[in-house]
Write a protein that holds these residues in place. Structure first.
Motif, PDB file in Angstrom:
ATOM      1  N   GLY A   9      20.550 -36.298 -49.411  1.00 47.57           N
ATOM      2  CA  GLY A   9      21.483 -36.267 -50.528  1.00 47.57           C
ATOM      3  C   GLY A   9      22.444 -37.438 -50.502  1.00 47.57           C
ATOM      4  O   GLY A   9      22.425 -38.274 -49.584  1.00 47.57           O
ATOM      5  N   LYS A  10      23.309 -37.486 -51.494  1.00 48.13           N
ATOM      6  CA  LYS A  10      24.208 -38.639 -51.655  1.00 48.13           C
ATOM      7  C   LYS A  10      25.095 -38.873 -50.443  1.00 48.13           C
ATOM      8  O   LYS A  10      25.196 -39.989 -49.932  1.00 48.13           O
ATOM      9  N   LEU A  11      25.763 -37.821 -49.985  1.00 47.26           N
ATOM     10  CA  LEU A  11      26.715 -37.989 -48.889  1.00 47.26           C
ATOM     11  C   LEU A  11      26.017 -37.979 -47.534  1.00 47.26           C
ATOM     12  O   LEU A  11      26.314 -38.799 -46.662  1.00 47.26           O
ATOM     13  N   GLY A  12      25.080 -37.055 -47.346  1.00 45.43           N
ATOM     14  CA  GLY A  12      24.392 -36.955 -46.067  1.00 45.43           C
ATOM     15  C   GLY A  12      23.646 -38.227 -45.713  1.00 45.43           C
ATOM     16  O   GLY A  12      23.716 -38.714 -44.576  1.00 45.43           O
ATOM     17  N   ARG A  13      22.923 -38.780 -46.688  1.00 37.25           N
ATOM     18  CA  ARG A  13      22.146 -39.996 -46.426  1.00 37.25           C
ATOM     19  C   ARG A  13      23.066 -41.170 -46.073  1.00 37.25           C
ATOM     20  O   ARG A  13      22.808 -41.918 -45.125  1.00 37.25           O
ATOM     21  N   ARG A  14      24.131 -41.318 -46.826  1.00 33.29           N
ATOM     22  CA  ARG A  14      25.069 -42.408 -46.533  1.00 33.29           C
ATOM     23  C   ARG A  14      25.683 -42.260 -45.148  1.00 33.29           C
ATOM     24  O   ARG A  14      25.888 -43.241 -44.438  1.00 33.29           O
ATOM     25  N   THR A  15      25.982 -41.033 -44.756  1.00 27.41           N
ATOM     26  CA  THR A  15      26.573 -40.807 -43.442  1.00 27.41           C
ATOM     27  C   THR A  15      25.587 -41.149 -42.333  1.00 27.41           C
ATOM     28  O   THR A  15      25.960 -41.767 -41.320  1.00 27.41           O
ATOM     29  N   VAL A  16      24.335 -40.761 -42.511  1.00 32.22           N
ATOM     30  CA  VAL A  16      23.309 -41.119 -41.523  1.00 32.22           C
ATOM     31  C   VAL A  16      23.233 -42.638 -41.367  1.00 32.22           C
ATOM     32  O   VAL A  16      23.165 -43.166 -40.249  1.00 32.22           O
ATOM     33  N   GLU A  17      23.253 -43.355 -42.477  1.00 32.76           N
ATOM     34  CA  GLU A  17      23.179 -44.821 -42.407  1.00 32.76           C
ATOM     35  C   GLU A  17      24.367 -45.399 -41.643  1.00 32.76           C
ATOM     36  O   GLU A  17      24.214 -46.339 -40.853  1.00 32.76           O
ATOM     37  N   ARG A  18      25.554 -44.840 -41.876  1.00 33.76           N
ATOM     38  CA  ARG A  18      26.733 -45.341 -41.157  1.00 33.76           C
ATOM     39  C   ARG A  18      26.630 -45.020 -39.660  1.00 33.76           C
ATOM     40  O   ARG A  18      27.040 -45.829 -38.823  1.00 33.76           O
ATOM     41  N   TRP A 169      40.221 -39.334 -57.250  1.00 35.78           N
ATOM     42  CA  TRP A 169      38.776 -39.576 -57.245  1.00 35.78           C
ATOM     43  C   TRP A 169      38.401 -40.467 -56.054  1.00 35.78           C
ATOM     44  O   TRP A 169      39.005 -41.504 -55.832  1.00 35.78           O
ATOM     45  N   THR A 170      37.367 -40.059 -55.324  1.00 35.31           N
ATOM     46  CA  THR A 170      37.037 -40.683 -54.041  1.00 35.31           C
ATOM     47  C   THR A 170      35.547 -40.979 -53.978  1.00 35.31           C
ATOM     48  O   THR A 170      34.724 -40.167 -54.396  1.00 35.31           O
ATOM     49  N   GLY A 171      35.198 -42.138 -53.432  1.00 32.99           N
ATOM     50  CA  GLY A 171      33.807 -42.577 -53.423  1.00 32.99           C
ATOM     51  C   GLY A 171      32.999 -42.056 -52.251  1.00 32.99           C
ATOM     52  O   GLY A 171      33.507 -41.915 -51.130  1.00 32.99           O
ATOM     53  N   HIS A 172      31.720 -41.793 -52.501  1.00 34.98           N
ATOM     54  CA  HIS A 172      30.815 -41.338 -51.444  1.00 34.98           C
ATOM     55  C   HIS A 172      30.720 -42.349 -50.305  1.00 34.98           C
ATOM     56  O   HIS A 172      30.661 -41.965 -49.129  1.00 34.98           O
ATOM     57  N   ASP A 173      30.675 -43.640 -50.621  1.00 32.37           N
ATOM     58  CA  ASP A 173      30.507 -44.650 -49.577  1.00 32.37           C
ATOM     59  C   ASP A 173      31.672 -44.616 -48.595  1.00 32.37           C
ATOM     60  O   ASP A 173      31.474 -44.666 -47.370  1.00 32.37           O
ATOM     61  N   ASP A 174      32.892 -44.550 -49.118  1.00 29.20           N
ATOM     62  CA  ASP A 174      34.069 -44.516 -48.251  1.00 29.20           C
ATOM     63  C   ASP A 174      34.097 -43.241 -47.418  1.00 29.20           C
ATOM     64  O   ASP A 174      34.429 -43.267 -46.228  1.00 29.20           O
ATOM     65  N   LEU A 175      33.759 -42.121 -48.034  1.00 28.03           N
ATOM     66  CA  LEU A 175      33.764 -40.858 -47.297  1.00 28.03           C
ATOM     67  C   LEU A 175      32.725 -40.864 -46.189  1.00 28.03           C
ATOM     68  O   LEU A 175      32.993 -40.393 -45.077  1.00 28.03           O
ATOM     69  N   ALA A 176      31.540 -41.397 -46.468  1.00 27.46           N
ATOM     70  CA  ALA A 176      30.497 -41.442 -45.436  1.00 27.46           C
ATOM     71  C   ALA A 176      30.950 -42.266 -44.243  1.00 27.46           C
ATOM     72  O   ALA A 176      30.727 -41.891 -43.081  1.00 27.46           O
ATOM     73  N   GLU A 177      31.600 -43.394 -44.517  1.00 30.98           N
ATOM     74  CA  GLU A 177      32.097 -44.241 -43.435  1.00 30.98           C
ATOM     75  C   GLU A 177      33.154 -43.511 -42.618  1.00 30.98           C
ATOM     76  O   GLU A 177      33.160 -43.581 -41.371  1.00 30.98           O
ATOM     77  N   ALA A 178      34.037 -42.790 -43.299  1.00 32.13           N
ATOM     78  CA  ALA A 178      35.082 -42.042 -42.605  1.00 32.13           C
ATOM     79  C   ALA A 178      34.501 -40.898 -41.786  1.00 32.13           C
ATOM     80  O   ALA A 178      34.927 -40.643 -40.651  1.00 32.13           O
ATOM     81  N   GLU A 267      42.918 -45.260 -43.149  1.00 35.44           N
ATOM     82  CA  GLU A 267      43.082 -45.497 -41.712  1.00 35.44           C
ATOM     83  C   GLU A 267      41.747 -45.380 -40.986  1.00 35.44           C
ATOM     84  O   GLU A 267      41.451 -46.164 -40.069  1.00 35.44           O
ATOM     85  N   LEU A 268      40.924 -44.436 -41.395  1.00 37.72           N
ATOM     86  CA  LEU A 268      39.635 -44.222 -40.739  1.00 37.72           C
ATOM     87  C   LEU A 268      38.662 -45.372 -40.985  1.00 37.72           C
ATOM     88  O   LEU A 268      37.888 -45.737 -40.099  1.00 37.72           O
ATOM     89  N   ILE A 269      38.680 -45.929 -42.198  1.00 37.05           N
ATOM     90  CA  ILE A 269      37.711 -46.980 -42.520  1.00 37.05           C
ATOM     91  C   ILE A 269      38.286 -48.384 -42.343  1.00 37.05           C
ATOM     92  O   ILE A 269      37.568 -49.380 -42.481  1.00 37.05           O
ATOM     93  N   GLY A 270      39.585 -48.464 -42.049  1.00 37.33           N
ATOM     94  CA  GLY A 270      40.192 -49.752 -41.755  1.00 37.33           C
ATOM     95  C   GLY A 270      40.426 -50.642 -42.955  1.00 37.33           C
ATOM     96  O   GLY A 270      40.580 -51.866 -42.812  1.00 37.33           O
ATOM     97  N   ARG A 271      40.489 -50.054 -44.141  1.00 35.61           N
ATOM     98  CA  ARG A 271      40.747 -50.820 -45.374  1.00 35.61           C
ATOM     99  C   ARG A 271      41.103 -49.828 -46.473  1.00 35.61           C
ATOM    100  O   ARG A 271      40.958 -48.610 -46.292  1.00 35.61           O
TER     101      ARG A 271
END
Length: 286
Positions: A9-18, A169-178, A267-271
């Motif tokens: 899925g959108k969030l799970g896949r992005r998190t695996v990649e990170r 509103w928050t992006g999937h990419d940023d959340l996955a990185e965090a 703070e978690l993603i450094g930007r």
């Protein structure tokens, strides 16, 4: 071993990649309904096992050896959602998982106007009752949802939606990185995290201005009464429960349930997290 559910899925896949950017592939496993959709992960050395929230034994097998389990919330509502989460949590206990991390949401509360937030609150209680270490990731409302609401306006120029309130509103990419950062700093958060949100809370009047600035086209904001919006949704084929669920998002936003803005994600993603304008421009360019 880190196990991720919903990894196609959108969030799970992005998190695996990170995660794969930071740890060897043999430390990552995924639990998916259809392993064929995760074949590319298997080819890269990720452990892929079939796991269904309707088959407890498959989840126990998928969760074996997990020091940490990322439980991505189900795309269901009400009892069906909570029962699925209960099945997964029970399987995690049986598999002797070390820690469970769960994708909850900002605004999770038993008295929320939004059904999903009530489901998250009940799931957090289930996690607490296990006695295991657990973390509830209080994700900001996904920007992808706002973009879905804007899809017809993209063509008509009129953002015709019910009265709303500010939403971070928050992006999937940023959340996955965090989330990957939280997983790899085990124990950083016990229980619910602070809100993991974008840097600004926007209502659809503000979104209208952003859309105009981003595209150079005029956009208008029309407030549609709740009853009229529901009738329109039904006329376009939406089942009544879905129409009511969508309306409840706007009711919750009016009550300020999604208005919290917090620096923890940055703070978690450094930007700074991606702005809504950036996400809109990216999505509409595609």
């Amino acid at each position: 071993m880190i196990i991720v559910t919903g990894a196609t899925g959108k969030l799970g896949r992005r998190t695996v990649e990170r995660l794969l950017e930071r740890v060897p592939a043999d430390r990552v496993g995924v639990s998916v309904r259809d392993p064929r959709k995760a074949q590319d992960l298997a080819d890269r050395g990720v452990r892929v096992r079939q796991g269904s929230f309707d088959d407890p034994d498959s989840l126990v097998h998928a969760f074996e050896e997990a020091e940490q389990l990322l439980l991505v919330s189900l795309d269901r509502t009400g009892e069906e959602c909570v029962n699925g989460h209960r099945t997964a949590i029970d399987a995690a206990v049986k598999a002797e998982v070390g820690r469970i991390l769960y994708t909850s949401q900002t605004g999770a509360a038993h008295d929320s106007r939004f059904q999903a937030c009530r489901d998250h609150a009940r799931t957090e209680e289930l996690l607490h009752a296990t006695g295991l270490p657990w973390t509830a990731l209080r994700n900001g409302f996904y920007a992808a949802s706002a973009l879905q609401f804007l899809e017809s306006a993209r063509h008509t120029g009129d953002i015709a939606l019910p009265a709303d309130g500010p939403v971070a509103w928050t992006g999937h990419d940023d959340l996955a990185e965090a989330i990957a950062a939280i997983i790899l700093d085990e124990g950083r958060f016990e229980g619910p995290t602070p809100p993991l949100t974008g840097a600004a809370a926007l209502d659809f009047s503000a979104v209208t201005e952003i859309a105009s600035q981003a595209t150079g086209r005029p956009f208008t904001r029309t407030v549609v009464p709740d009853d009229a919006f529901r009738e329109q949704a039904l006329a376009h084929g939406a089942p009544a429960p879905i129409a009511d669920l969508i309306l409840s998002i706007f009711a919750a936003a009016r009550d300020g349930e999604f208005a919290a803005v917090d620096p923890t994600l940055a703070e978690l993603i450094g930007r700074e997290p991606a702005t809504f304008r950036t996400q809109l421009e990216r999505a509409w360019a595609e």
